[in-house]
Design an enzyme around this catalytic site. Structure first.
Site, PDB file in Angstrom:
ATOM      1  N   ASP A   1       0.850  -1.190   0.000  1.00  9.49           N
ATOM      2  CA  ASP A   1       0.000   0.000   0.000  1.00  9.49           C
ATOM      3  C   ASP A   1       0.890   1.245   0.000  1.00  9.49           C
ATOM      4  O   ASP A   1       2.018   1.210   0.499  1.00  9.49           O
ATOM      5  CB  ASP A   1      -0.887  -0.033   1.243  1.00  9.49           C
ATOM      6  CG  ASP A   1      -1.791   1.171   1.375  1.00  9.49           C
ATOM      7  OD1 ASP A   1      -2.283   1.670   0.351  1.00  9.49           O
ATOM      8  OD2 ASP A   1      -2.011   1.616   2.516  1.00  9.49           O
TER       9      ASP A   1
ATOM     10  N   ASP B   1      -0.370   4.893   0.855  1.00  7.53           N
ATOM     11  CA  ASP B   1      -0.717   5.867   1.894  1.00  7.53           C
ATOM     12  C   ASP B   1      -0.716   5.216   3.272  1.00  7.53           C
ATOM     13  O   ASP B   1      -1.437   4.256   3.516  1.00  7.53           O
ATOM     14  CB  ASP B   1      -2.083   6.486   1.589  1.00  7.53           C
ATOM     15  CG  ASP B   1      -2.081   7.176   0.232  1.00  7.53           C
ATOM     16  OD1 ASP B   1      -1.190   7.998   0.002  1.00  7.53           O
ATOM     17  OD2 ASP B   1      -2.959   6.860  -0.590  1.00  7.53           O
TER      18      ASP B   1
END
Length: 173
Positions: free
Chosen positions: A7, A9
């Site tokens: 991922d 963020d």
């Protein structure tokens, strides 16, 4: 060779610090990161959650996030041993798409465009490992989920936790 989905963020890009910085610039009030631990994302600031979420729609928010310590070095090393994909549920904030791509190009130029996936739901991701800071992305994942520590997830105990990129290196390198 394992396939690893990472991922952006909250894992590579420090969303919490960006919220703090933008809040300080906008309202002149510094919020201590430690006071946000255990609270839902975008809460714990003097203004309500909707004010904080409005930052996510402003130009530059995603483009200027700080890089999380050691992520560049460890992800580069992971690429030498594994198949690495950056997977970001960017569709909720369409203006973020270009900014995220530019951010990756600046801070992670060694990641090929072929290994960047912008999607809505991460439930379609098939990999051996997923490193994410959100339960909603790790719950439907069929492989091994690694919960990257962020203030909003400190009380989650359902997944193997990693606090730093050095811990990720210790597990996957």
């Amino acid at each position: 060779m394992a396939r690893i989905a990472i991922d952006m963020d909250g894992v590579m890009a420090d969303t919490t610090q960006q919220m703090i910085d933008w809040y300080t610039q906008r309202y002149g009030v510094e919020v201590d990161k430690a006071t946000l631990y255990g609270l839902p994302e975008a809460t714990g600031f003097p203004h309500d959650r909707e004010v904080m979420r409005s930052f996510l729609f402003e130009p530059g928010f995603f483009r200027t996030k700080p890089v999380i310590k050691d992520s560049q070095e460890v992800i580069r090393a992971l690429q030498d041993k594994h198949e690495v994909f950056i997977v970001s549920a960017a569709m909720e904030f369409p203006p973020s798409l270009g900014e995220k791509l530019e951010w990756l190009g600046e801070h992670f130029p060694f990641i090929s465009w072929q290994n960047i996936v912008f999607c809505g739901s991460k439930s379609i991701v098939q990999a051996d490992y997923m490193i994410d800071d959100h339960v909603k992305n790790l719950q439907p994942f069929k492989g091994q989920g690694l919960m990257f520590t962020a203030p909003h997830n400190v009380h989650v105990t359902d997944f193997r936790r990693v606090d730093t990129w050095q811990e990720v290196a210790g597990i996957l390198l």
